[in-house]
Design a protein around this motif. Structure first.
Motif, PDB file in Angstrom:
ATOM      1  N   TYR A   1       0.849  -1.188   0.000  1.00 15.85           N
ATOM      2  CA  TYR A   1       0.000   0.000   0.000  1.00 15.85           C
ATOM      3  C   TYR A   1       0.890   1.245   0.000  1.00 15.85           C
ATOM      4  O   TYR A   1       1.791   1.368   0.838  1.00 15.85           O
ATOM      5  CB  TYR A   1      -0.885   0.065   1.242  1.00 15.85           C
ATOM      6  N   GLU A   2       0.630   2.138  -0.933  1.00 17.23           N
ATOM      7  CA  GLU A   2       1.191   3.484  -0.842  1.00 17.23           C
ATOM      8  C   GLU A   2       0.118   4.335  -0.173  1.00 17.23           C
ATOM      9  O   GLU A   2      -0.933   4.611  -0.764  1.00 17.23           O
ATOM     10  CB  GLU A   2       1.525   4.056  -2.223  1.00 17.23           C
ATOM     11  N   VAL A   3       0.353   4.702   1.074  1.00 26.26           N
ATOM     12  CA  VAL A   3      -0.655   5.417   1.849  1.00 26.26           C
ATOM     13  C   VAL A   3      -0.785   6.832   1.295  1.00 26.26           C
ATOM     14  O   VAL A   3       0.210   7.500   0.986  1.00 26.26           O
ATOM     15  CB  VAL A   3      -0.292   5.441   3.340  1.00 26.26           C
ATOM     16  N   ARG A   4      -2.032   7.284   1.140  1.00 28.82           N
ATOM     17  CA  ARG A   4      -2.310   8.568   0.507  1.00 28.82           C
ATOM     18  C   ARG A   4      -2.837   9.579   1.532  1.00 28.82           C
ATOM     19  O   ARG A   4      -3.495   9.211   2.512  1.00 28.82           O
ATOM     20  CB  ARG A   4      -3.331   8.396  -0.619  1.00 28.82           C
ATOM     21  N   TYR A   5      -2.555  10.859   1.258  1.00 23.65           N
ATOM     22  CA  TYR A   5      -2.941  11.944   2.168  1.00 23.65           C
ATOM     23  C   TYR A   5      -3.482  13.109   1.368  1.00 23.65           C
ATOM     24  O   TYR A   5      -3.103  13.315   0.211  1.00 23.65           O
ATOM     25  CB  TYR A   5      -1.720  12.408   2.991  1.00 23.65           C
ATOM     26  N   ARG A   6      -4.346  13.883   2.006  1.00 29.02           N
ATOM     27  CA  ARG A   6      -4.776  15.149   1.418  1.00 29.02           C
ATOM     28  C   ARG A   6      -3.637  16.165   1.520  1.00 29.02           C
ATOM     29  O   ARG A   6      -2.600  15.893   2.106  1.00 29.02           O
ATOM     30  CB  ARG A   6      -6.022  15.670   2.139  1.00 29.02           C
ATOM     31  N   ASP A   7      -3.857  17.339   0.971  1.00 31.19           N
ATOM     32  CA  ASP A   7      -2.821  18.367   0.988  1.00 31.19           C
ATOM     33  C   ASP A   7      -2.413  18.765   2.399  1.00 31.19           C
ATOM     34  O   ASP A   7      -1.280  19.197   2.628  1.00 31.19           O
ATOM     35  CB  ASP A   7      -3.283  19.608   0.217  1.00 31.19           C
ATOM     36  N   ASP A   8      -3.345  18.610   3.369  1.00 33.60           N
ATOM     37  CA  ASP A   8      -3.023  18.980   4.746  1.00 33.60           C
ATOM     38  C   ASP A   8      -2.488  17.797   5.554  1.00 33.60           C
ATOM     39  O   ASP A   8      -2.373  17.857   6.758  1.00 33.60           O
ATOM     40  CB  ASP A   8      -4.246  19.590   5.448  1.00 33.60           C
ATOM     41  N   TRP A   9      -2.190  16.683   4.865  1.00 35.14           N
ATOM     42  CA  TRP A   9      -1.636  15.476   5.473  1.00 35.14           C
ATOM     43  C   TRP A   9      -2.625  14.728   6.359  1.00 35.14           C
ATOM     44  O   TRP A   9      -2.246  14.034   7.299  1.00 35.14           O
ATOM     45  CB  TRP A   9      -0.324  15.762   6.217  1.00 35.14           C
TER      46      TRP A   9
END
Length: 201
Positions: A146-154
């Protein structure tokens, strides 16, 4: 391989789907889960200790972390019975961010209860970051990455699920190499984190 993970095709999962898929994959998994954490700050809405830290109540944040110790110990015991080990590399830049000071307190408890945790100075991964910083990665044995994903604010927002066996093997091998070259989190914590004053959120 680690730097190129973002270019590998994968299935995008939202936050709920990622956690559901993760739980299904680890249910009967044996062997090693490798984790690589590179970013220096995240948002953890819903985590009461993180929320206390963000509100400026450092003492309460630490008390709430400690309140989770029995659950952490039980998880470590269950993992051992299942034949599962979680080994995690935490890349650290100096000076540490307020978030990282909080997170390293949480990780210290995990290490004390038997989870494998090593710290790697950011300078040690510079040669792997010619194009961009390394991604946040979780590798479940030989099954899935899994490549964990985040929004712009982490704020966490899910993950990309990658099943290519050669990618999984290469990433696990590279994270294992970083792990072996890292420093015990407990040793690093006592020297670098324990003496710090309370952070400003």
């Amino acid at each position: 391989m680690l730097e190129r993970i973002r270019q590998v095709p994968g299935e995008v999962l939202d936050h709920a789907a990622y956690h559901k898929d993760y739980a299904r994959q680890v249910e009967d998994l044996q062997g090693v889960i490798w984790k690589l954490e590179r970013a220096q700050t995240f948002r953890e809405p819903g985590d009461t200790s993180w929320e206390a830290f963000m509100s400026g109540d450092w003492d309460r944040a630490l008390r709430l972390l400690e309140a989770d110790r029995d659950a952490v110990r039980a998880e470590a015991r269950d993992n051992a019975k299942q034949g599962l080990r979680i080994q995690r590399v935490r890349v650290v830049e100096q000076p540490v961010t307020p978030y990282l000071q909080w997170e390293l307190n949480a990780l210290r408890m995990l290490a004390e209860e038997g989870f494998g945790l090593r710290v790697l100075q950011a300078s040690c991964v510079r040669t792997l970051e010619s194009r961009s910083r390394l991604p946040e990665i979780v590798v479940l044995g030989r099954r899935v990455l899994y490549e964990v994903r985040y929004r712009d604010d982490w704020t966490p927002c899910g993950a990309r699920r990658i099943e290519a066996p050669d990618v999984i093997q290469a990433a696990a091998t590279e994270i294992a190499r970083l792990y072996e070259s890292g420093e015990s989190l407990l040793t690093f914590f006592e020297r670098e984190i324990a003496p710090l004053p309370s952070p400003a959120a």
